[in-house]
Design a protein around this motif. Structure first.
Motif, short mmCIF file in Angstrom:
data_model
loop_
_atom_site.label_atom_id
_atom_site.label_comp_id
_atom_site.label_asym_id
_atom_site.label_seq_id
_atom_site.Cartn_x
_atom_site.Cartn_y
_atom_site.Cartn_z
N THR A 50 20.07 3.84 -6.81
CA THR A 50 19.10 3.59 -7.88
C THR A 50 17.80 4.38 -7.75
O THR A 50 17.05 4.47 -8.73
CB THR A 50 18.74 2.10 -7.93
N GLY A 51 17.51 4.87 -6.56
CA GLY A 51 16.25 5.55 -6.32
C GLY A 51 15.10 4.61 -6.03
O GLY A 51 13.96 5.07 -5.82
N ALA A 80 0.82 -1.21 0.00
CA ALA A 80 0.00 0.00 0.00
C ALA A 80 0.85 1.26 0.00
O ALA A 80 0.57 2.22 -0.74
CB ALA A 80 -0.92 -0.01 1.22
N LEU A 81 1.90 1.27 0.80
CA LEU A 81 2.73 2.47 0.89
C LEU A 81 3.58 2.66 -0.36
O LEU A 81 3.75 3.78 -0.85
CB LEU A 81 3.63 2.38 2.13
N ARG A 82 4.10 1.56 -0.89
CA ARG A 82 4.95 1.69 -2.07
C ARG A 82 4.15 2.07 -3.30
O ARG A 82 4.67 2.68 -4.23
CB ARG A 82 5.72 0.40 -2.31
N ALA A 83 2.86 1.71 -3.32
CA ALA A 83 2.02 2.12 -4.44
C ALA A 83 1.92 3.64 -4.52
O ALA A 83 1.77 4.22 -5.61
CB ALA A 83 0.62 1.51 -4.30
N ARG A 84 2.02 4.27 -3.34
CA ARG A 84 1.95 5.72 -3.29
C ARG A 84 3.32 6.37 -3.35
O ARG A 84 3.44 7.55 -3.72
CB ARG A 84 1.23 6.15 -2.01
N ARG A 85 4.35 5.60 -2.97
CA ARG A 85 5.72 6.16 -2.99
C ARG A 85 6.71 5.06 -3.32
O ARG A 85 7.12 4.28 -2.46
CB ARG A 85 6.03 6.80 -1.64
N PRO A 86 7.12 4.96 -4.61
CA PRO A 86 7.97 3.84 -5.04
C PRO A 86 9.33 3.77 -4.37
O PRO A 86 9.96 2.71 -4.36
CB PRO A 86 8.11 4.07 -6.55
N ASP A 87 9.83 4.89 -3.82
CA ASP A 87 11.15 4.86 -3.21
C ASP A 87 11.11 4.48 -1.73
O ASP A 87 12.13 4.53 -1.02
CB ASP A 87 11.87 6.20 -3.38
N LEU A 88 9.94 4.06 -1.24
CA LEU A 88 9.81 3.71 0.17
C LEU A 88 10.55 2.41 0.50
O LEU A 88 10.49 1.44 -0.25
CB LEU A 88 8.34 3.54 0.55
N ILE A 89 11.23 2.39 1.64
CA ILE A 89 11.83 1.17 2.17
C ILE A 89 10.96 0.70 3.34
O ILE A 89 10.69 1.46 4.26
CB ILE A 89 13.27 1.40 2.64
N HIS A 90 10.52 -0.55 3.27
CA HIS A 90 9.62 -1.10 4.28
C HIS A 90 10.29 -2.33 4.88
O HIS A 90 10.67 -3.26 4.18
CB HIS A 90 8.29 -1.50 3.64
N VAL A 91 10.46 -2.34 6.21
CA VAL A 91 11.15 -3.42 6.92
C VAL A 91 10.17 -4.05 7.89
O VAL A 91 9.62 -3.38 8.76
CB VAL A 91 12.38 -2.87 7.67
N LEU A 92 9.94 -5.37 7.74
CA LEU A 92 8.94 -6.07 8.55
C LEU A 92 9.57 -7.23 9.31
O LEU A 92 10.27 -8.07 8.72
CB LEU A 92 7.82 -6.61 7.64
#
Length: 395
Positions: free
Chosen positions: A194-195, A119-131
């Motif tokens: 790479t962005g 959901a977050l990356r769909a709105r911001r492709p440069d987001l890093i998400h750590v789970l």
């Protein structure tokens, strides 16, 4: 000064200054990840429910009831508190994540779809998400259930006892938290090049199993008929054991190499005795495997030396010969007399934590250019709401 020339960092600037981390987490692994980043200069914002997260009351506690556990793992962070049951409030947090400079999300829950990687990356492709997950298949797991499933409690404890012994140190939480930080920083490096954003997942059970594999324990079970058993305070596979001095002080001694072995024998005056034993019994004590195999014989002679030697004398002799050893100390001893033992190096500094008062707290174990950022207090519940969450109409 040209843009290519280096500049001197400011007093509170660390290697990760400018990195924004939003932490949706609790307990040990993910807060530790956030703490490690904050101690290197990242701006870490912890998101909690209204009233504070469940781990804000976890023991140990100060006399005031303030959690020393929570305060320790959240020093130097900022905190907001929102009604996570409200979709509108979750949207405010999502906006905080997505607005401004590049951001990293650290979470130990996939409970809220608004905060998912997709959901977050769909709105911001440069987001890093750590789970962080308990198990890689999505199943639940915490440190102590992972311990039970991965063999370690069954080789911990006194020889001859059958019951499993859980370690009091949450080793897999700690290792997983640091793996999270490593994965996050690898993704951040890739983003700088790479962005692109990345999704990173680490499971507690994977960390434990990988460690058991990396140490050879699982390979041993697959390719040999050896059965690992409990060995008490003996160090498995090499020589290490605890001893009691003439005045009742308990110490731990470890020998890893032939050079260490020679130093220990020189310190204790047992060189000739072990040379005689080696000749008489045909044992080469210079080898690690032989020292482990014949550890009871070695310990019988060393035990007599320690039993006849006062601690002060043993300490002076062992230090002079650069033997690997240390006296057992309790947490009480380390913190006694205003933490005198903790003041010996530069790892600890005084922080005045609300609800706790002034006390010594650690900086980062990582030394950068000869220094470390000093500790800052952990935030109060919702302390930074006004600074980080824009007021809504009517508020």
């Amino acid at each position: 000064m040209s843009s290519a020339e280096p500049r001197e960092p400011s007093a509170r600037e660390g290697l990760l200054s400018g990195l924004r981390v939003v932490e949706l987490s609790s307990y040990v692994a993910t807060p530790l990840c956030g703490l490690a980043l904050a101690q290197l200069g990242a701006d870490v914002v912890r998101v909690e429910p209204v009233g504070g997260a469940a781990d804000r009351t976890r023991r140990p506690l100060a006399d005031s009831g303030t959690s020393l556990y929570w305060s320790g793992l959240n020093k130097g962070k900022r905190a907001i508190a929102v009604d996570l049951a409200s979709a509108a409030e979750r949207e405010r947090v999502a906006d905080l994540i997505l607005e401004g400079g590049p951001c990293v999300v650290v979470s130990n829950s996939d409970r809220y779809p608004e905060f998912s990687h997709e959901a977050l990356r769909a709105r911001r492709p440069d987001l890093i998400h750590v789970l962080l997950q308990g198990r890689a298949d999505g199943g639940a797991g915490v440190d102590y259930t992972v311990q039970a499933a991965t063999g370690f409690p069954l080789i911990t404890g006194a020889p001859g006892t059958a019951a499993p012994v859980n370690h009091v140190l949450p080793a897999w939480d700690i290792a997983a938290g640091l793996y999270l930080a490593v994965g996050l920083l690898a993704a951040e490096r890739d983003r700088l090049l790479t962005g692109r954003g990345r999704g990173i997942r680490v499971a507690l059970e994977d960390v434990a199993l990988a460690t058991a594999g990396n140490l050879g324990y699982l390979a041993e079970a697959q390719v040999t008929r050896h059965e690992r058993t409990k060995s008490g305070n003996d160090v498995f596979g090499t020589y290490g054991r605890d001893f009691v001095t003439a005045d009742g002080v308990r110490v731990m001694v470890v020998v890893l190499t032939e050079r260490h072995w020679a130093k220990l024998l020189s310190a204790t005056g047992l060189t000739a005795a072990f040379e005689g034993l080696a000749d008489a019994l045909g044992i080469d004590f210079s080898g690690e495997a032989e020292r482990y195999e014949h550890r009871e014989l070695i310990s019988a002679l060393l035990g007599r030396w320690f039993a006849d030697t006062p601690f002060a004398t043993a300490a002076e002799v062992l230090d002079r010969h650069r033997v690997l050893w240390e006296r057992y100390r309790s947490f009480g001893e380390l913190g006694r007399d205003g933490g005198a033992a903790l003041r010996e190096g530069d790892l600890f500094d005084v922080v005045d934590q609300p609800g706790v008062g002034p006390h010594l707290a650690p900086k980062s174990p990582i030394v950068v250019d000869g220094g470390r950022l000093g500790p800052l207090p952990a935030p109060g519940v919702g302390e930074h709401n006004s600074a980080l969450l824009p007021a809504r109409a009517g508020e």
